[in-house]
Motif scaffolding. Structure first.
Motif, PDB file in Angstrom:
ATOM      1  N   LEU A 134      11.224  15.571  -3.617  1.00 13.09           N
ATOM      2  CA  LEU A 134      12.063  15.989  -2.503  1.00 13.09           C
ATOM      3  C   LEU A 134      11.508  17.288  -1.927  1.00 13.09           C
ATOM      4  N   ALA A 135      11.172  17.249  -0.642  1.00 15.90           N
ATOM      5  CA  ALA A 135      10.674  18.441   0.036  1.00 15.90           C
ATOM      6  C   ALA A 135      11.831  19.394   0.307  1.00 15.90           C
ATOM      7  N   PRO A 136      11.546  20.671   0.627  1.00 13.81           N
ATOM      8  CA  PRO A 136      12.624  21.635   0.891  1.00 13.81           C
ATOM      9  C   PRO A 136      13.610  21.181   1.952  1.00 13.81           C
ATOM     10  N   GLY A 137      13.174  20.398   2.921  1.00 17.19           N
ATOM     11  CA  GLY A 137      14.090  19.925   3.949  1.00 17.19           C
ATOM     12  C   GLY A 137      14.899  18.714   3.535  1.00 17.19           C
ATOM     13  N   GLY A 138      14.689  18.220   2.294  1.00 18.57           N
ATOM     14  CA  GLY A 138      15.421  17.058   1.811  1.00 18.57           C
ATOM     15  C   GLY A 138      14.690  15.751   2.027  1.00 18.57           C
ATOM     16  N   GLN A 139      13.498  15.786   2.612  1.00 17.26           N
ATOM     17  CA  GLN A 139      12.740  14.563   2.881  1.00 17.26           C
ATOM     18  C   GLN A 139      12.103  14.045   1.602  1.00 17.26           C
ATOM     19  N   ARG A 140      12.142  12.729   1.406  1.00 21.22           N
ATOM     20  CA  ARG A 140      11.593  12.107   0.197  1.00 21.22           C
ATOM     21  C   ARG A 140      10.100  11.885   0.370  1.00 21.22           C
ATOM     22  N   MET A 141       9.311  12.353  -0.587  1.00 19.22           N
ATOM     23  CA  MET A 141       7.861  12.254  -0.546  1.00 19.22           C
ATOM     24  C   MET A 141       7.363  11.518  -1.786  1.00 19.22           C
ATOM     25  N   LEU A 142       6.231  10.797  -1.627  1.00 16.59           N
ATOM     26  CA  LEU A 142       5.588  10.114  -2.740  1.00 16.59           C
ATOM     27  C   LEU A 142       4.308  10.854  -3.082  1.00 16.59           C
ATOM     28  N   VAL A 143       4.131  11.154  -4.351  1.00  6.94           N
ATOM     29  CA  VAL A 143       3.008  11.972  -4.799  1.00  6.94           C
ATOM     30  C   VAL A 143       2.289  11.233  -5.918  1.00  6.94           C
ATOM     31  N   CYS A 144       0.961  11.195  -5.839  1.00  4.89           N
ATOM     32  CA  CYS A 144       0.187  10.575  -6.906  1.00  4.89           C
ATOM     33  C   CYS A 144       0.115  11.517  -8.099  1.00  4.89           C
ATOM     34  N   GLU A 145      -0.357  10.972  -9.227  1.00  7.14           N
ATOM     35  CA  GLU A 145      -0.389  11.767 -10.453  1.00  7.14           C
ATOM     36  C   GLU A 145      -1.362  12.935 -10.360  1.00  7.14           C
ATOM     37  N   LEU A 146      -2.332  12.840  -9.462  1.00  3.85           N
ATOM     38  CA  LEU A 146      -3.321  13.907  -9.335  1.00  3.85           C
ATOM     39  C   LEU A 146      -2.815  15.085  -8.500  1.00  3.85           C
ATOM     40  N   GLU A 197       0.841  -1.193   0.000  1.00  9.72           N
ATOM     41  CA  GLU A 197       0.000   0.000   0.000  1.00  9.72           C
ATOM     42  C   GLU A 197       0.881   1.250   0.000  1.00  9.72           C
ATOM     43  N   ILE A 198       0.635   2.096  -0.979  1.00 11.67           N
ATOM     44  CA  ILE A 198       1.386   3.347  -1.101  1.00 11.67           C
ATOM     45  C   ILE A 198       0.415   4.501  -0.902  1.00 11.67           C
ATOM     46  N   VAL A 199       0.754   5.383  -0.012  1.00 13.01           N
ATOM     47  CA  VAL A 199      -0.110   6.516   0.328  1.00 13.01           C
ATOM     48  C   VAL A 199       0.510   7.797  -0.222  1.00 13.01           C
ATOM     49  N   CYS A 200      -0.295   8.610  -0.866  1.00 14.52           N
ATOM     50  CA  CYS A 200       0.173   9.906  -1.380  1.00 14.52           C
ATOM     51  C   CYS A 200       0.417  10.845  -0.206  1.00 14.52           C
ATOM     52  N   ASP A 201       1.590  11.454  -0.164  1.00 14.99           N
ATOM     53  CA  ASP A 201       1.942  12.354   0.938  1.00 14.99           C
ATOM     54  C   ASP A 201       1.271  13.720   0.823  1.00 14.99           C
ATOM     55  N   VAL A 202       0.536  13.948  -0.248  1.00 14.90           N
ATOM     56  CA  VAL A 202      -0.158  15.224  -0.411  1.00 14.90           C
ATOM     57  C   VAL A 202      -1.620  15.102  -0.007  1.00 14.90           C
ATOM     58  N   CYS A 203      -2.339  14.168  -0.639  1.00 17.35           N
ATOM     59  CA  CYS A 203      -3.769  14.028  -0.354  1.00 17.35           C
ATOM     60  C   CYS A 203      -4.073  12.929   0.652  1.00 17.35           C
ATOM     61  N   GLY A 204      -3.092  12.064   0.950  1.00 18.31           N
ATOM     62  CA  GLY A 204      -3.304  10.997   1.914  1.00 18.31           C
ATOM     63  C   GLY A 204      -4.073   9.810   1.362  1.00 18.31           C
ATOM     64  N   ARG A 205      -4.286   9.754   0.068  1.00 17.48           N
ATOM     65  CA  ARG A 205      -5.059   8.671  -0.544  1.00 17.48           C
ATOM     66  C   ARG A 205      -4.171   7.464  -0.796  1.00 17.48           C
ATOM     67  N   THR A 206      -4.724   6.255  -0.549  1.00 12.58           N
ATOM     68  CA  THR A 206      -4.011   5.019  -0.868  1.00 12.58           C
ATOM     69  C   THR A 206      -4.114   4.774  -2.365  1.00 12.58           C
ATOM     70  N   MET A 207      -2.978   4.615  -2.994  1.00 15.41           N
ATOM     71  CA  MET A 207      -2.962   4.482  -4.443  1.00 15.41           C
ATOM     72  C   MET A 207      -3.462   3.101  -4.856  1.00 15.41           C
ATOM     73  N   LEU A 208      -4.098   3.047  -6.017  1.00 12.08           N
ATOM     74  CA  LEU A 208      -4.634   1.810  -6.560  1.00 12.08           C
ATOM     75  C   LEU A 208      -3.513   0.957  -7.147  1.00 12.08           C
ATOM     76  N   LYS A 209      -3.842  -0.304  -7.344  1.00 11.69           N
ATOM     77  CA  LYS A 209      -2.870  -1.224  -7.929  1.00 11.69           C
ATOM     78  C   LYS A 209      -2.554  -0.787  -9.353  1.00 11.69           C
ATOM     79  N   GLY A 210      -1.298  -0.680  -9.654  1.00  9.76           N
ATOM     80  CA  GLY A 210      -0.869  -0.238 -10.972  1.00  9.76           C
ATOM     81  C   GLY A 210      -0.682   1.270 -11.091  1.00  9.76           C
ATOM     82  N   GLU A 211      -1.141   2.005 -10.084  1.00  6.22           N
ATOM     83  CA  GLU A 211      -0.968   3.464 -10.114  1.00  6.22           C
ATOM     84  C   GLU A 211       0.449   3.804  -9.680  1.00  6.22           C
TER      85      GLU A 211
END
Length: 249
Positions: A31-43, A11-25
């Motif tokens: 990279l956030a300004p502090g250097g932290q790695r974030m996962l973002v969905c296409e939306l 399960e992968i969660v978008c760090d912007v909207c908090g939505r769990t991404m669907l299979k295949g998405e």
């Protein structure tokens, strides 16, 4: 009972909207300004960019560091650098004093020995120290007669001549006294009087704005001091004061 094996899906969660991404998405790493790695969905890619996040794939294309703006050194420090290029910045004066010699720039003559370009730059820097709006000071005469003549010129250039001209049309020619002040060197008194009215003006020869002021006015000549009734000038039809003309008796 035989268990059915099912493929495991992380399960992968978008760090912007908090939505769990669907299979295949696909999730895009940012990279956030502090250097932290974030996962973002296409939306949410636009929202991530608006927050200042940078795509991890594009991070390698960015410059490692921006060039810092170096403040402009003073003319003296530039002269020291030219006089001794091998000396560290700021050590030119110390090295010169250690040798018992006074550097050229300390005497204000550095520009002449370092080329016309530096001489022009030195002259330009010195111009910045001059005040932009120098104060204009009026010279005050020291001679009593010169003060009287200057005061008459100042009074004749003021709007108060209209008052004198208007009253003169009704009451006739006035008596006039022009006397320098004994207390304030820059002030001269001008008294214009008729049989039924008088005006006392003060002319400040040192004032740049509104040098003529109405001090007092009255109706009886006896209200004036003795010095103010020593008539030594006259006023013509347009209200201007004229020296050396006897006032009406």
């Amino acid at each position: 009972m035989k268990k059915e094996l099912q493929p495991w899906h992380e399960e992968i969660v978008c760090d912007v909207c908090g939505r769990t991404m669907l299979k295949g998405e696909r999730a895009e790493p940012y990279l956030a300004p502090g250097g932290q790695r974030m996962l973002v969905c296409e939306l949410c890619t636009d929202r991530a960019s608006a927050e200042g996040w940078i795509r991890e794939s594009a991070h390698g294309e960015l410059p490692t560091a921006l060039r810092r703006h170096e403040p402009r050194r003073s003319i003296l420090s530039r002269l020291r650098r030219r006089a001794d290029p091998a000396a560290p910045r700021g050590d030119g004066l110390v090295a010169a004093e250690a040798d018992g010699k006074r550097p050229d720039w300390a005497d204000g003559g550095a520009a002449a020995g370092h080329g016309p370009e530096l001489a022009q730059e030195f002259a330009t820097d010195r111009q910045f120290t001059r005040p932009k709006d120098p104060r204009h000071v009026r010279a005050i005469p020291t001679n009593a007669q010169a003060k009287v003549e200057r005061a008459v010129d100042v009074f004749n250039g003021s709007e108060h001549t209209r008052t004198v001209a208007g009253i003169s049309r009704s009451l006739g020619e006035p008596w006039v006294n022009v006397t320098p002040s004994g207390e304030v060197p820059s002030e001269v008194a001008i008294v214009v009087a008729w049989e039924l009215s008088w005006y006392h003006y003060r002319v400040d020869l040192g004032a740049e704005h509104d040098p003529v002021t109405l001090v007092a006015k009255g109706h009886e000549l006896e209200e004036l001091d003795a010095w103010a009734r020593e008539w030594n000038a006259a006023a013509v039809h347009d209200g201007r004061v004229v020296l050396g003309v006897g006032s009406p008796g």
